[in-house]
Scaffold this motif. Structure first.
Motif, PDB file in Angstrom:
ATOM      1  N   GLN A   1      -9.035  38.422  22.307  1.00 14.74           N
ATOM      2  CA  GLN A   1     -10.022  37.386  21.670  1.00 14.74           C
ATOM      3  C   GLN A   1     -11.194  37.283  23.236  1.00 14.74           C
ATOM      4  O   GLN A   1     -11.775  36.640  22.831  1.00 14.74           O
ATOM      5  N   ARG A   2     -11.070  38.009  23.793  1.00 13.61           N
ATOM      6  CA  ARG A   2     -11.736  38.303  25.839  1.00 13.61           C
ATOM      7  C   ARG A   2     -12.995  38.590  24.962  1.00 13.61           C
ATOM      8  O   ARG A   2     -13.128  39.040  23.672  1.00 13.61           O
ATOM      9  N   LYS A   3     -14.647  38.178  25.506  1.00 16.00           N
ATOM     10  CA  LYS A   3     -15.868  38.357  25.504  1.00 16.00           C
ATOM     11  C   LYS A   3     -16.045  39.833  24.825  1.00 16.00           C
ATOM     12  O   LYS A   3     -16.910  40.221  25.203  1.00 16.00           O
ATOM     13  N   ASP A   4     -15.728  40.728  26.282  1.00 16.22           N
ATOM     14  CA  ASP A   4     -15.665  42.247  26.152  1.00 16.22           C
ATOM     15  C   ASP A   4     -14.933  43.302  25.592  1.00 16.22           C
ATOM     16  O   ASP A   4     -15.226  43.617  25.217  1.00 16.22           O
ATOM     17  N   TYR A   5     -14.508  41.934  24.652  1.00 18.06           N
ATOM     18  CA  TYR A   5     -13.162  43.217  23.025  1.00 18.06           C
ATOM     19  C   TYR A   5     -14.211  43.480  22.664  1.00 18.06           C
ATOM     20  O   TYR A   5     -14.639  42.310  22.320  1.00 18.06           O
ATOM     21  N   PRO A   6     -14.265  44.322  21.675  1.00 20.28           N
ATOM     22  CA  PRO A   6     -15.300  44.720  20.824  1.00 20.28           C
ATOM     23  C   PRO A   6     -14.601  44.098  19.371  1.00 20.28           C
ATOM     24  O   PRO A   6     -13.308  44.116  19.598  1.00 20.28           O
ATOM     25  N   ARG A  11     -12.617  33.223  35.198  1.00 21.41           N
ATOM     26  CA  ARG A  11     -13.438  33.162  33.277  1.00 21.41           C
ATOM     27  C   ARG A  11     -12.329  32.692  32.271  1.00 21.41           C
ATOM     28  O   ARG A  11     -13.129  32.235  31.951  1.00 21.41           O
ATOM     29  N   LEU A  12     -11.391  32.844  33.200  1.00 21.41           N
ATOM     30  CA  LEU A  12     -10.033  32.735  31.581  1.00 21.41           C
ATOM     31  C   LEU A  12      -9.802  31.040  32.315  1.00 21.41           C
ATOM     32  O   LEU A  12      -9.266  30.702  32.961  1.00 21.41           O
ATOM     33  N   PHE A  68      -5.537  36.140  24.844  1.00 21.04           N
ATOM     34  CA  PHE A  68      -6.396  36.481  26.288  1.00 21.04           C
ATOM     35  C   PHE A  68      -6.210  36.866  27.850  1.00 21.04           C
ATOM     36  O   PHE A  68      -6.946  37.369  28.562  1.00 21.04           O
ATOM     37  N   GLY A  69      -4.709  37.568  27.563  1.00 19.90           N
ATOM     38  CA  GLY A  69      -3.910  37.875  28.693  1.00 19.90           C
ATOM     39  C   GLY A  69      -3.868  37.041  30.016  1.00 19.90           C
ATOM     40  O   GLY A  69      -3.627  37.004  31.199  1.00 19.90           O
ATOM     41  N   VAL A 124      -9.903  30.435  26.221  1.00 22.30           N
ATOM     42  CA  VAL A 124     -11.299  30.342  26.247  1.00 22.30           C
ATOM     43  C   VAL A 124     -11.648  31.426  27.126  1.00 22.30           C
ATOM     44  O   VAL A 124     -11.488  31.070  27.996  1.00 22.30           O
ATOM     45  N   ASP A 125     -12.669  32.356  26.796  1.00 15.57           N
ATOM     46  CA  ASP A 125     -13.178  33.310  27.969  1.00 15.57           C
ATOM     47  C   ASP A 125     -14.700  33.247  28.516  1.00 15.57           C
ATOM     48  O   ASP A 125     -15.282  32.943  27.380  1.00 15.57           O
TER      49      ASP A 125
END
Lengths: 457, 229
Positions: free
Chosen positions: B201-206, B127-128, B177-178, B117-118
């Motif tokens: 799936q990161r939040k800042d990935y469009p 954050r991760l 998520f990296g 979850v990010d």
């Protein structure tokens, strides 16, 4: 020197050939550097080690009829023996989990139902149970909605097992089994179509209840199906259970014991066929399953044949549950009373099929401005769900289906993670198939019953 | 207002978040005011014990008894929605995991699920989150173990030695998520192509939608539409 290069497009570029035999050469052309590999054979390129012997690597899939969609198996085989199995997945990854984060809580159902497409109602139910837990309305979901949820889920369990029987049978050459399986599944899909309006991907179970009530005419149809199906199950037994070829292909093949199942996370019929009666409907009940009478079929052998027997038995148990559901159906609402959560729109059958009820449209458009505003807000903005995270696990036809749902307090899911049983169970395929015959790989994959829509999501 | 307030918008043990005004429409169409009503709850506080749930209390009491340095390993304990979460420091994750699996009083034999979850606004700056859901078949208990790591240092020990089933779960969390799981034997992408750049799936990935034309009108892609939260 047997390395050749293409003639450059403009004829001016220099051609470099590899120094070693069979080394890749390249050409500088106006379009950039062009590499060329020609000549030679793999033996010369890679050499033959003493141990290699007859060992070859075979690629099975991703477009192979017995890989249930787009699973790719990389097999290392020595003669007929599989020495190593590697699975490659992801060919059907559509980003369902990410897409959910950009829709309202209710709209997410439409995405998630498409994950495991042979048991869509389970995806919907597990997700909706999670959202209801976050909303704190688990106990407020009407009794009738819960009973209908159980009813449609158990219908779908039979349908899903029938697809397993049909495709698994076809892969072993039992084409009659294939015809039988799809024939009965069609009857269930007809019932589900009458109930939900769609054969698959129903989006029928919604946070708070159901999209609509079931029509009255489906009750006698389900009763007729309950009469019809036991005869068919006997027919499967007559056709397959004692059949020498069927048994020769499955008995003692693809063994996995209970301890290995747990280490690899394998649940569902595979685990129960290894002797552990772990069925979440009994052990961690939800949707009132603790009040239904049914048995959990198990087997001790832990082979493909045991998995077949467990699935066939489970169909009979599901029929028992469906019958109890029908007896329990009492008139009542199918959506929570809370108007801030319940979907406002009412559906009705018109001359052109199902759509918004005209009476309802008349009310919100003609008589009540507040009802129109309410409808608009709830449909476009959605409702807010308190922040936090929950994990809900239910017993899908393939095993534990878990939903990890996180909310930040907004109108959209912050994160939805699907713990799909197919995804986890597939990890057991190397354990099932390594050391066996190539032909048994097909049986092994089939006995796990993966659905790639759920695996890749 | 953008000052940090407690609560992941409200829940004890949430990751924290930014405050919204009662009528903080933020350019969206939300004029109802519902969106801004964030009850102030301490974000990084543990739930006080007893939790009031028999299973959760049993699990935590047992863990405390058989794992004496628990205070050092666990950052906080949260009990919400009937589910127990322990936030574990990554240095002690494997120790805790072995105990959870092998102690007769705990016996979490099954790793049900592992997901990333990010939380970009996490108050701790990590954050991760790697979230593990464990199931004890023996005692019929469930437990959530959460580990958080910072973006630049997203490394934590792999759980594959304890529960081999974590293999593909961790590959998925790495891919999307990296999060790097140290000790995983084959940490490669599993959903995305091998040469993919970024972690989707990161939040800042469009989301990467395209406009769709429907009956002559252009429907913008979902991530550019009006949002209310």
């Amino acid at each position: 020197m047997s390395t050749h290069t293409e003639t450059p497009v403009d004829g001016s570029a220099e051609t470099i050939t590899g120094a070693q035999p069979y080394e890749a050469g390249f050409t500088e052309s106006s379009a950039g550097r062009v590499y060329t590999v020609t000549g030679g054979d793999w033996e010369q390129v890679l050499g033959t080690g003493e141990d290699d012997g007859e060992r070859i690597t075979v690629n099975m899939g991703p477009q192979h009829p017995s890989t249930h969609g787009v699973l790719r198996l990389v097999l290392e085989i020595e003669g007929e023996t599989v020495t190593e199995t590697r699975l490659v997945i992801g060919y059907l990854h559509t980003g369902i989990e990410k897409s959910c984060e950009y829709r309202t809580w209710t709209q997410a159902v439409t995405f998630l139902t498409r994950a495991d497409y042979l048991s869509p109602l389970y995806n919907e139910a597990a997700y909706c149970l999670s959202v209801e837990k976050l909303l704190g309305i688990t106990d407020e979901v009407p009794e009738r909605a819960t009973v209908i949820r159980v009813l449609v889920m158990e219908l779908q369990r039979i349908a899903s097992h029938l697809v397993w029987l049909a495709t698994g049978g076809m892969e072993l050459g039992a084409t009659t089994g294939m015809i039988f399986g799809f024939r009965e599944r069609e009857k269930i899909l007809d019932l589900l179509e009458t109930i939900t309006g769609l054969r698959m991907n129903h989006a029928y179970i919604r946070p708070g209840g159901l999209a609509q009530d079931i029509p009255d005419e489906v009750i006698p149809a389900i009763r007729a199906f309950l009469d019809y199906m036991p005869k068919r199950i006997r027919e499967y037994h007559a056709l397959l259970t004692g059949q020498p070829i069927w048994k020769a292909r499955m008995v003692d093949v693809n063994f996995l014991d209970a301890a290995a199942c747990l280490a690899l996370g394998t649940t569902g019929p595979v685990l129960r066929a290894a002797g552990l009666p772990w069925d979440l409907r009994k052990t961690m009940p939800y949707c009132g399953y603790e009040t239904y009478e049914f048995d959990v079929p198990t087997a001790l052998e832990g082979d493909s044949y045991a998995r077949y027997l467990v699935r066939i038995e489970e169909m009979g148990e599901s029929l028992k549950i469906i019958e109890q559901c029908l007896d329990r159906l009492r008139p009542g609402p199918v959506m929570v009373a809370d108007k801030k959560i319940a979907w406002p729109s009412q559906l009705a059958i018109g001359s052109d099929g199902m759509g918004n009820s005209l009476e309802y449209i008349r009310k919100i458009m003609g008589t009540s401005m507040e009802a129109l505003i309410h409808h608009f807000k709830l449909v476009t903005e959605g409702f807010r769900v308190p922040a936090g995270q929950v994990y809900t696990q239910i017993e899908s036809p393939r095993g534990e289906l878990g939903y990890h749902v996180v909310s930040d307090g907004g109108t959209r899911p912050f994160r939805v993670h699907v713990r799909d049983p197919s995804f986890v169970n597939l990890q057991a395929v190397p354990a099932l198939t390594e050391g066996g015959q190539v032909a048994d790989v097909i049986v092994g994959v089939a006995s796990v019953d993966p659905v790639l829509g759920g695996v890749d999501r | 207002m953008t000052d940090l307030v407690p609560g992941s918008a409200g829940v004890p043990g949430g990751p924290g978040g930014r405050r919204r005004d009662a009528f903080g429409a933020r350019g969206s169409g939300d004029t109802s005011g519902f969106g801004g009503l964030v009850p102030p709850v301490a974000a990084l506080a543990s739930t006080s014990r007893p939790f009031g749930d028999e299973a959760a209390d049993t699990v935590y009491d047992t863990l405390e008894r058989v794992f004496p340095e628990l205070g050092d390993a666990v950052e906080r304990v949260v009990f919400a929605y009937g589910e127990l979460t322990i936030h574990v420091r990554r240095e002690r994750l494997l120790d805790v995991a072995w105990t959870l699996r092998d102690d007769p009083g705990l016996r979490f034999e099954l790793l049900s699920s592992l997901s990333g979850v990010d939380y970009p606004d996490d108050l701790t700056g990590r954050r991760l989150h790697s979230v593990v859901h464990l199931t004890s078949l023996t005692h019929r208990h469930r437990l959530r173990v959460e580990v958080s790591v910072a973006d630049g240092d997203a490394v934590l020990p792999s759980l594959t030695p304890v529960w081999p089933t974590a293999d593909w779960h961790e590959r998925e969390a790495y891919d999307l998520f990296g999060i790097v799981y140290e000790g995983h034997h084959e940490l490669t992408r599993i959903m995305m192509p091998d040469d993919w750049v970024g972690h989707p799936q990161r939040k800042d990935y469009p989301l990467g939608g395209i406009p769709v034309e429907y009956k002559g009108a252009q429907i913008p892609p979902p991530e550019t539409r009006r949002s209310y939260s």
